[in-house]
Design a protein around this motif. Sequence first.
Motif, PDB file in Angstrom:
ATOM      1  N   MET A   1       0.821  -1.195   0.000  1.00  0.00           N
ATOM      2  CA  MET A   1       0.000   0.000   0.000  1.00  0.00           C
ATOM      3  C   MET A   1       0.870   1.265   0.000  1.00  0.00           C
ATOM      4  O   MET A   1       0.513   2.248  -0.627  1.00  0.00           O
ATOM      5  N   PHE A   2       1.972   1.188   0.729  1.00  0.00           N
ATOM      6  CA  PHE A   2       2.861   2.338   0.825  1.00  0.00           C
ATOM      7  C   PHE A   2       3.316   2.810  -0.551  1.00  0.00           C
ATOM      8  O   PHE A   2       3.301   4.003  -0.864  1.00  0.00           O
ATOM      9  N   PHE A   3       3.738   1.864  -1.394  1.00  0.00           N
ATOM     10  CA  PHE A   3       4.276   2.235  -2.698  1.00  0.00           C
ATOM     11  C   PHE A   3       3.193   2.722  -3.652  1.00  0.00           C
ATOM     12  O   PHE A   3       3.452   3.581  -4.490  1.00  0.00           O
ATOM     13  N   LEU A   4       1.977   2.201  -3.530  1.00  0.00           N
ATOM     14  CA  LEU A   4       0.863   2.735  -4.322  1.00  0.00           C
ATOM     15  C   LEU A   4       0.580   4.181  -3.939  1.00  0.00           C
ATOM     16  O   LEU A   4       0.389   5.045  -4.792  1.00  0.00           O
ATOM     17  N   LEU A   5       0.564   4.444  -2.639  1.00  0.00           N
ATOM     18  CA  LEU A   5       0.339   5.811  -2.167  1.00  0.00           C
ATOM     19  C   LEU A   5       1.469   6.736  -2.626  1.00  0.00           C
ATOM     20  O   LEU A   5       1.213   7.863  -3.065  1.00  0.00           O
ATOM     21  N   TRP A   6       2.694   6.256  -2.547  1.00  0.00           N
ATOM     22  CA  TRP A   6       3.839   7.045  -3.021  1.00  0.00           C
ATOM     23  C   TRP A   6       3.678   7.353  -4.508  1.00  0.00           C
ATOM     24  O   TRP A   6       3.935   8.465  -4.955  1.00  0.00           O
ATOM     25  N   GLY A   7       3.223   6.378  -5.274  1.00  0.00           N
ATOM     26  CA  GLY A   7       2.995   6.584  -6.702  1.00  0.00           C
ATOM     27  C   GLY A   7       1.947   7.659  -6.968  1.00  0.00           C
ATOM     28  O   GLY A   7       2.107   8.484  -7.869  1.00  0.00           O
ATOM     29  N   VAL A   8       0.885   7.664  -6.180  1.00  0.00           N
ATOM     30  CA  VAL A   8      -0.149   8.703  -6.326  1.00  0.00           C
ATOM     31  C   VAL A   8       0.434  10.073  -5.994  1.00  0.00           C
ATOM     32  O   VAL A   8       0.182  11.051  -6.706  1.00  0.00           O
ATOM     33  N   LEU A   9       1.223  10.143  -4.937  1.00  0.00           N
ATOM     34  CA  LEU A   9       1.828  11.424  -4.553  1.00  0.00           C
ATOM     35  C   LEU A   9       2.815  11.926  -5.606  1.00  0.00           C
ATOM     36  O   LEU A   9       2.845  13.124  -5.914  1.00  0.00           O
ATOM     37  N   VAL A  10       3.599  11.024  -6.170  1.00  0.00           N
ATOM     38  CA  VAL A  10       4.526  11.404  -7.238  1.00  0.00           C
ATOM     39  C   VAL A  10       3.736  11.905  -8.447  1.00  0.00           C
ATOM     40  O   VAL A  10       4.067  12.930  -9.043  1.00  0.00           O
ATOM     41  N   LEU A  48      13.579   9.399  -6.446  1.00  0.00           N
ATOM     42  CA  LEU A  48      12.225   9.085  -5.972  1.00  0.00           C
ATOM     43  C   LEU A  48      12.014   7.604  -5.662  1.00  0.00           C
ATOM     44  O   LEU A  48      11.004   7.245  -5.054  1.00  0.00           O
ATOM     45  N   THR A  49      12.948   6.752  -6.083  1.00  0.00           N
ATOM     46  CA  THR A  49      12.741   5.316  -5.888  1.00  0.00           C
ATOM     47  C   THR A  49      13.839   4.639  -5.061  1.00  0.00           C
ATOM     48  O   THR A  49      13.535   3.991  -4.060  1.00  0.00           O
ATOM     49  N   LEU A  50      15.074   4.786  -5.475  1.00  0.00           N
ATOM     50  CA  LEU A  50      16.146   4.007  -4.845  1.00  0.00           C
ATOM     51  C   LEU A  50      16.276   4.206  -3.336  1.00  0.00           C
ATOM     52  O   LEU A  50      16.435   3.220  -2.607  1.00  0.00           O
ATOM     53  N   PRO A  51      16.190   5.445  -2.824  1.00  0.00           N
ATOM     54  CA  PRO A  51      16.268   5.588  -1.361  1.00  0.00           C
ATOM     55  C   PRO A  51      15.125   4.870  -0.631  1.00  0.00           C
ATOM     56  O   PRO A  51      15.325   4.341   0.466  1.00  0.00           O
ATOM     57  N   LEU A  52      13.952   4.819  -1.255  1.00  0.00           N
ATOM     58  CA  LEU A  52      12.829   4.098  -0.637  1.00  0.00           C
ATOM     59  C   LEU A  52      13.093   2.600  -0.580  1.00  0.00           C
ATOM     60  O   LEU A  52      12.767   1.949   0.413  1.00  0.00           O
ATOM     61  N   TYR A  53      13.654   2.057  -1.640  1.00  0.00           N
ATOM     62  CA  TYR A  53      13.969   0.627  -1.641  1.00  0.00           C
ATOM     63  C   TYR A  53      14.962   0.299  -0.530  1.00  0.00           C
ATOM     64  O   TYR A  53      14.827  -0.718   0.149  1.00  0.00           O
ATOM     65  N   ILE A  68       6.732  -1.324  -9.770  1.00  0.00           N
ATOM     66  CA  ILE A  68       5.461  -1.428 -10.503  1.00  0.00           C
ATOM     67  C   ILE A  68       4.361  -0.708  -9.738  1.00  0.00           C
ATOM     68  O   ILE A  68       3.560   0.026 -10.328  1.00  0.00           O
ATOM     69  N   PHE A  69       4.322  -0.889  -8.435  1.00  0.00           N
ATOM     70  CA  PHE A  69       3.297  -0.222  -7.622  1.00  0.00           C
ATOM     71  C   PHE A  69       3.455   1.290  -7.617  1.00  0.00           C
ATOM     72  O   PHE A  69       2.479   2.022  -7.509  1.00  0.00           O
ATOM     73  N   ILE A  70       4.679   1.782  -7.719  1.00  0.00           N
ATOM     74  CA  ILE A  70       4.888   3.233  -7.788  1.00  0.00           C
ATOM     75  C   ILE A  70       4.412   3.766  -9.137  1.00  0.00           C
ATOM     76  O   ILE A  70       3.765   4.818  -9.212  1.00  0.00           O
ATOM     77  N   ALA A  71       4.708   3.058 -10.198  1.00  0.00           N
ATOM     78  CA  ALA A  71       4.356   3.531 -11.544  1.00  0.00           C
ATOM     79  C   ALA A  71       2.875   3.363 -11.867  1.00  0.00           C
ATOM     80  O   ALA A  71       2.303   4.190 -12.598  1.00  0.00           O
ATOM     81  N   LEU A  72       2.251   2.333 -11.367  1.00  0.00           N
ATOM     82  CA  LEU A  72       0.899   1.975 -11.775  1.00  0.00           C
ATOM     83  C   LEU A  72      -0.160   3.065 -11.576  1.00  0.00           C
ATOM     84  O   LEU A  72      -0.929   3.349 -12.503  1.00  0.00           O
ATOM     85  N   SER A 109       8.809   4.064 -17.776  1.00  0.00           N
ATOM     86  CA  SER A 109       9.751   2.987 -18.102  1.00  0.00           C
ATOM     87  C   SER A 109      10.967   3.045 -17.184  1.00  0.00           C
ATOM     88  O   SER A 109      11.418   2.013 -16.664  1.00  0.00           O
ATOM     89  N   LEU A 110      11.488   4.245 -16.985  1.00  0.00           N
ATOM     90  CA  LEU A 110      12.627   4.404 -16.073  1.00  0.00           C
ATOM     91  C   LEU A 110      12.259   3.968 -14.660  1.00  0.00           C
ATOM     92  O   LEU A 110      13.047   3.304 -13.971  1.00  0.00           O
ATOM     93  N   MET A 111      11.061   4.351 -14.238  1.00  0.00           N
ATOM     94  CA  MET A 111      10.613   4.004 -12.889  1.00  0.00           C
ATOM     95  C   MET A 111      10.572   2.485 -12.712  1.00  0.00           C
ATOM     96  O   MET A 111      11.050   1.948 -11.705  1.00  0.00           O
TER      97      MET A 111
END
Length: 122
Positions: A1-10, A48-53, A68-72, A109-111
């Motif tokens: 859920m966290f990454f989906l929310l992050w994707g919406v915020l981005v 926006l991605t690597l530090p979160l991972y 995928i969850f961030i981009a979707l 694609s980069l994401m």
Amino acid sequence: MFFLLWGVLVWLGATGVFKLAGHFFFSPENPTLMILSYLLVIPLILVLTLPLYKWKQLNDHEKLKAAIFIALPGMLLDVIVLLNFQEIFTNLSPDADQYFASWLLWAYSLMIMTGFLKAKTK
């Protein structure tokens, strides 16, 4: 859920930037700025991605799923945005829609590709 929310915020942040200042990034009359927008998104996506991972201590499989969850959310929401491009981005030329769409494909694609980056082993 966290990454989906992050994707919406981005997505919200990027859409807001382009709503307010998209004419600086996607002007066919200024190819230099357009090229810069394609290049500058590379480090932005990494930030926006690597530090979160790393913060969430994800393994390689989890990173791909997170990417995928961030981009979707953005990919789904941008379907609506692109269908209503002229109404949403009144500051952009109607001719800029193709450049904006290609930039979106590039950025998403980069994401997703960040999910394929292998973690450094110690």
